[in-house]
Design a protein around this motif. Structure first.
Motif, PDB file in Angstrom:
ATOM      1  N   SER A   1       0.486  -1.740  -0.311  1.00  0.00           N
ATOM      2  CA  SER A   1      -0.033  -0.170   0.318  1.00  0.00           C
ATOM      3  C   SER A   1       0.653   1.272   0.190  1.00  0.00           C
ATOM      4  O   SER A   1       2.315   1.621   0.776  1.00  0.00           O
ATOM      5  CB  SER A   1      -0.970   0.121   1.353  1.00  0.00           C
ATOM      6  OG  SER A   1      -0.098   0.208   2.480  1.00  0.00           O
ATOM      7  N   PHE A   2       0.053   2.084  -0.103  1.00  0.00           N
ATOM      8  CA  PHE A   2       1.084   3.842  -0.529  1.00  0.00           C
ATOM      9  C   PHE A   2       0.156   4.804  -0.228  1.00  0.00           C
ATOM     10  O   PHE A   2      -1.062   4.286  -1.175  1.00  0.00           O
ATOM     11  CB  PHE A   2       1.926   3.559  -1.663  1.00  0.00           C
ATOM     12  CG  PHE A   2       1.325   3.584  -2.983  1.00  0.00           C
ATOM     13  CD1 PHE A   2       1.043   5.089  -3.744  1.00  0.00           C
ATOM     14  CD2 PHE A   2       0.707   2.595  -3.695  1.00  0.00           C
ATOM     15  CE1 PHE A   2       0.450   5.183  -4.946  1.00  0.00           C
ATOM     16  CE2 PHE A   2       0.240   2.752  -5.188  1.00  0.00           C
ATOM     17  CZ  PHE A   2       0.097   3.954  -5.330  1.00  0.00           C
ATOM     18  N   HIS A   3       0.330   5.746   0.523  1.00  0.00           N
ATOM     19  CA  HIS A   3      -0.069   7.053   0.120  1.00  0.00           C
ATOM     20  C   HIS A   3       0.428   8.276  -1.294  1.00  0.00           C
ATOM     21  O   HIS A   3       1.410   8.039  -0.262  1.00  0.00           O
ATOM     22  CB  HIS A   3      -0.290   7.580   1.703  1.00  0.00           C
ATOM     23  CG  HIS A   3      -0.911   6.693   2.174  1.00  0.00           C
ATOM     24  ND1 HIS A   3      -2.467   5.862   2.104  1.00  0.00           N
ATOM     25  CD2 HIS A   3       0.332   6.042   3.268  1.00  0.00           C
ATOM     26  CE1 HIS A   3      -2.332   5.102   3.467  1.00  0.00           C
ATOM     27  NE2 HIS A   3      -1.668   5.052   3.752  1.00  0.00           N
ATOM     28  N   VAL A   4      -0.165   8.100  -2.629  1.00  0.00           N
ATOM     29  CA  VAL A   4       0.163   9.221  -2.666  1.00  0.00           C
ATOM     30  C   VAL A   4      -0.467   9.640  -3.793  1.00  0.00           C
ATOM     31  O   VAL A   4      -1.271   9.471  -4.036  1.00  0.00           O
ATOM     32  CB  VAL A   4       1.983   7.877  -3.261  1.00  0.00           C
ATOM     33  CG1 VAL A   4       0.812   7.223  -4.725  1.00  0.00           C
ATOM     34  CG2 VAL A   4       2.730   9.049  -4.398  1.00  0.00           C
ATOM     35  N   ASP A   5       0.405  10.407  -4.545  1.00  0.00           N
ATOM     36  CA  ASP A   5      -0.559  11.462  -5.306  1.00  0.00           C
ATOM     37  C   ASP A   5      -0.359  11.181  -6.972  1.00  0.00           C
ATOM     38  O   ASP A   5       0.598  11.369  -7.337  1.00  0.00           O
ATOM     39  CB  ASP A   5      -0.509  12.571  -4.613  1.00  0.00           C
ATOM     40  CG  ASP A   5      -1.162  13.936  -5.936  1.00  0.00           C
ATOM     41  OD1 ASP A   5      -1.266  14.065  -7.243  1.00  0.00           O
ATOM     42  OD2 ASP A   5      -2.058  14.718  -5.494  1.00  0.00           O
ATOM     43  N   TYR A   6      -0.607  10.614  -7.368  1.00  0.00           N
ATOM     44  CA  TYR A   6      -0.428  10.389  -8.758  1.00  0.00           C
ATOM     45  C   TYR A   6      -0.172  10.721  -9.631  1.00  0.00           C
ATOM     46  O   TYR A   6       0.725  11.030 -10.173  1.00  0.00           O
ATOM     47  CB  TYR A   6      -1.655   9.447  -9.201  1.00  0.00           C
ATOM     48  CG  TYR A   6      -2.419   7.930  -9.515  1.00  0.00           C
ATOM     49  CD1 TYR A   6      -2.560   7.079  -9.994  1.00  0.00           C
ATOM     50  CD2 TYR A   6      -2.801   7.358  -7.680  1.00  0.00           C
ATOM     51  CE1 TYR A   6      -2.493   5.696  -9.649  1.00  0.00           C
ATOM     52  CE2 TYR A   6      -2.652   6.265  -7.014  1.00  0.00           C
ATOM     53  CZ  TYR A   6      -2.831   5.179  -8.107  1.00  0.00           C
ATOM     54  OH  TYR A   6      -2.973   3.418  -8.119  1.00  0.00           O
ATOM     55  N   GLU A   7      -0.768  11.814  -9.750  1.00  0.00           N
ATOM     56  CA  GLU A   7      -0.181  13.414 -10.622  1.00  0.00           C
ATOM     57  C   GLU A   7       1.032  13.456 -10.066  1.00  0.00           C
ATOM     58  O   GLU A   7       1.594  13.712 -10.966  1.00  0.00           O
ATOM     59  CB  GLU A   7      -1.646  14.448  -9.920  1.00  0.00           C
ATOM     60  CG  GLU A   7      -1.412  15.871 -11.144  1.00  0.00           C
ATOM     61  CD  GLU A   7      -1.920  17.032 -10.698  1.00  0.00           C
ATOM     62  OE1 GLU A   7      -2.223  17.577 -12.105  1.00  0.00           O
ATOM     63  OE2 GLU A   7      -2.742  17.038  -9.808  1.00  0.00           O
ATOM     64  N   ALA A   8       1.379  13.777  -8.476  1.00  0.00           N
ATOM     65  CA  ALA A   8       2.635  14.641  -8.750  1.00  0.00           C
ATOM     66  C   ALA A   8       3.951  13.409  -8.597  1.00  0.00           C
ATOM     67  O   ALA A   8       4.842  13.527  -9.132  1.00  0.00           O
ATOM     68  CB  ALA A   8       2.402  15.147  -6.824  1.00  0.00           C
ATOM     69  N   ALA A   9       3.153  11.671  -8.272  1.00  0.00           N
ATOM     70  CA  ALA A   9       4.095  10.660  -8.793  1.00  0.00           C
ATOM     71  C   ALA A   9       4.738  10.466 -10.003  1.00  0.00           C
ATOM     72  O   ALA A   9       5.419  10.686 -10.542  1.00  0.00           O
ATOM     73  CB  ALA A   9       3.477   9.342  -8.125  1.00  0.00           C
ATOM     74  N   PHE A  10       3.784  10.919 -11.270  1.00  0.00           N
ATOM     75  CA  PHE A  10       4.326  10.686 -12.645  1.00  0.00           C
ATOM     76  C   PHE A  10       4.874  11.648 -12.888  1.00  0.00           C
ATOM     77  O   PHE A  10       5.541  11.949 -13.816  1.00  0.00           O
ATOM     78  CB  PHE A  10       2.957  10.132 -13.461  1.00  0.00           C
ATOM     79  CG  PHE A  10       2.531   9.174 -13.597  1.00  0.00           C
ATOM     80  CD1 PHE A  10       3.134   7.923 -13.637  1.00  0.00           C
ATOM     81  CD2 PHE A  10       1.031   9.189 -12.794  1.00  0.00           C
ATOM     82  CE1 PHE A  10       2.247   6.932 -13.623  1.00  0.00           C
ATOM     83  CE2 PHE A  10       0.453   7.297 -12.586  1.00  0.00           C
ATOM     84  CZ  PHE A  10       1.840   6.399 -13.141  1.00  0.00           C
ATOM     85  N   ALA A  11       4.631  12.547 -12.187  1.00  0.00           N
ATOM     86  CA  ALA A  11       5.268  13.937 -12.542  1.00  0.00           C
ATOM     87  C   ALA A  11       6.831  13.867 -11.850  1.00  0.00           C
ATOM     88  O   ALA A  11       7.450  14.303 -12.855  1.00  0.00           O
ATOM     89  CB  ALA A  11       4.679  15.589 -12.145  1.00  0.00           C
ATOM     90  N   GLN A  12       7.052  14.075 -10.588  1.00  0.00           N
ATOM     91  CA  GLN A  12       8.336  13.731 -10.818  1.00  0.00           C
ATOM     92  C   GLN A  12       9.084  12.249 -11.834  1.00  0.00           C
ATOM     93  O   GLN A  12      10.256  12.672 -11.461  1.00  0.00           O
ATOM     94  CB  GLN A  12       8.355  13.208  -9.109  1.00  0.00           C
ATOM     95  CG  GLN A  12       9.621  13.009  -8.326  1.00  0.00           C
ATOM     96  CD  GLN A  12       9.791  12.771  -7.245  1.00  0.00           C
ATOM     97  OE1 GLN A  12       8.299  12.072  -6.464  1.00  0.00           O
ATOM     98  NE2 GLN A  12      11.082  11.864  -6.393  1.00  0.00           N
ATOM     99  N   ALA A  13       8.323  10.960 -11.852  1.00  0.00           N
ATOM    100  CA  ALA A  13       9.090   9.761 -12.641  1.00  0.00           C
ATOM    101  C   ALA A  13       9.293  10.383 -14.304  1.00  0.00           C
ATOM    102  O   ALA A  13      10.361  10.151 -14.161  1.00  0.00           O
ATOM    103  CB  ALA A  13       8.050   9.165 -12.427  1.00  0.00           C
ATOM    104  N   SER A  14       8.998  11.686 -14.360  1.00  0.00           N
ATOM    105  CA  SER A  14       8.464  11.377 -15.985  1.00  0.00           C
ATOM    106  C   SER A  14       9.742  13.012 -16.162  1.00  0.00           C
ATOM    107  O   SER A  14       9.812  13.589 -17.235  1.00  0.00           O
ATOM    108  CB  SER A  14       7.257  12.069 -16.897  1.00  0.00           C
ATOM    109  OG  SER A  14       6.931  12.836 -16.079  1.00  0.00           O
TER     110      SER A  14
END
Length: 331
Positions: free
Chosen positions: A263-276
């Motif tokens: 399980s994780f508590h992450v903001d998808y929008e922020a996570a993908f922005a950071q990863a890319s």
């Protein structure tokens, strides 16, 4: 739209690009795809997109990826399940192949099961996606692919653009997976397929549906297998306690050790922005419909990455709940 960009367009704009003779991959509603003119393009059905303005669900527009071969000549090929194993062999010595396969079909299953063993797999870049449908239509509408040269729609055939590139241009394929194996039970399945009734945990068979209920598992978190350090997800489609079955968006296989995702508590929008953030502009990209739904990405962005939100992603092999990017590097 420059040669390296993708864009969500009106059908008339897509028709103009087709008329210009460019090689294109187009995602959209079946009726809209069928109404586009013939030309050098392949297509797949989907109604969900990460557009320039953010996530959108639309049946009226199409997402177009324009593929530049830098003066060389791409080829379009159709594959049935029998001939699909030659897809990488047919690819250019320098370049890539972009594939679209229809979800839940025999060829989808063939690719999921056997792609890692195809000759020249991992030696020649293969990217693409699994076509789908609007979730409201899944009970009545099968996902399809389309050969733009003829306008033919297929329920069980892959369409592929083999794109050669000059020797001074190389292809990079990137995968962004927000999930990793948790520390819980190791889960094995006795049969392969897109559904399962039982699994083996601690050397004894149990009802997988009941196990998930007893664990209180959030099925937005997929099963994850570890393939030599690479996390590969198998996403949950439905858990039916009455029939004691669990359906998946990709197949499970015997002798593969799975664990439920951490399980994780992450903001998808922020996570993908950071990863890319450090990735160059993509020549092709796609993301999973489940990330779109679970991350509530309607109207939001995934960094600079845009593309269709699909029923599966291809980065050599079949993936689920990932984001895939392909970039070109000039030497």
């Amino acid at each position: 739209m420059n040669v390296l960009n993708q864009a969500l367009l009106e059908p008339s704009e897509a028709a103009a690009l087709i008329a210009s003779g460019g090689y294109l991959a187009i995602a959209g509603d079946e009726a809209v795809l069928a109404g586009l003119p013939r030309g050098n393009w392949i297509g797949g059905t989907i109604a969900y997109f990460m557009a320039q303005e953010g996530g959108q669900t639309t049946r009226g527009k199409v997402f177009v990826t324009k593929l530049d071969a830098f003066g060389l000549l791409p080829t379009i090929t159709q594959y049935d399940a029998q001939h699909l194993p030659s897809v990488c062999q047919d690819g250019p010595d320098n370049g890539y192949s972009l594939i679209i396969l229809p979800a839940f079909s025999r060829i989808h299953y063939e690719f999921a099961k056997n792609a890692p063993m195809y000759e020249d797999m991992y030696m020649k870049p293969l990217v693409g996606w699994i076509s789908g449908a609007h979730l409201d239509d899944l009970a009545t509408c099968k996902p399809k692919t389309l050969d733009g040269r003829t306008g033919e729609l297929f329920e069980d055939r892959a369409v592929v653009l083999h794109v050669p590139l000059p020797d001074n241009i190389s292809v990079n394929v990137s995968i962004v997976n927000l999930f990793k194996q948790g520390s819980g039970d190791v889960i094995y399945f006795e049969k392969e397929g897109f559904s399962a009734s039982t699994c083996v945990i601690n050397q004894r068979p149990v009802s997988f549906a009941k196990y998930l209920k007893e664990m209180g598992h959030d099925t937005r978190l997929p099963l994850v297998a570890d393939y030599n350090g690479a996390s590969v997800n198998v996403s949950f489609k439905a858990v039916n306690l009455q029939d004691a079955t669990v359906d998946f968006y990709g197949p499970v296989f015997p002798k593969v050790a799975y664990r439920l995702a951490d399980s994780f508590h992450v903001d998808y929008e922020a996570a993908f922005a950071q990863a890319s953030a450090d990735l160059p502009e993509a020549s092709f990209s796609c993301n999973c419909i489940l990330n779109y739904l679970y991350g509530e990405l309607e109207g939001k962005h995934t960094g600079q990455v845009i593309g269709p939100m699909t029923f599966g992603e291809v980065a050599y092999q079949l993936l689920n709940q990932t984001m895939v990017q392909m970039t070109l590097e000039r030497h």
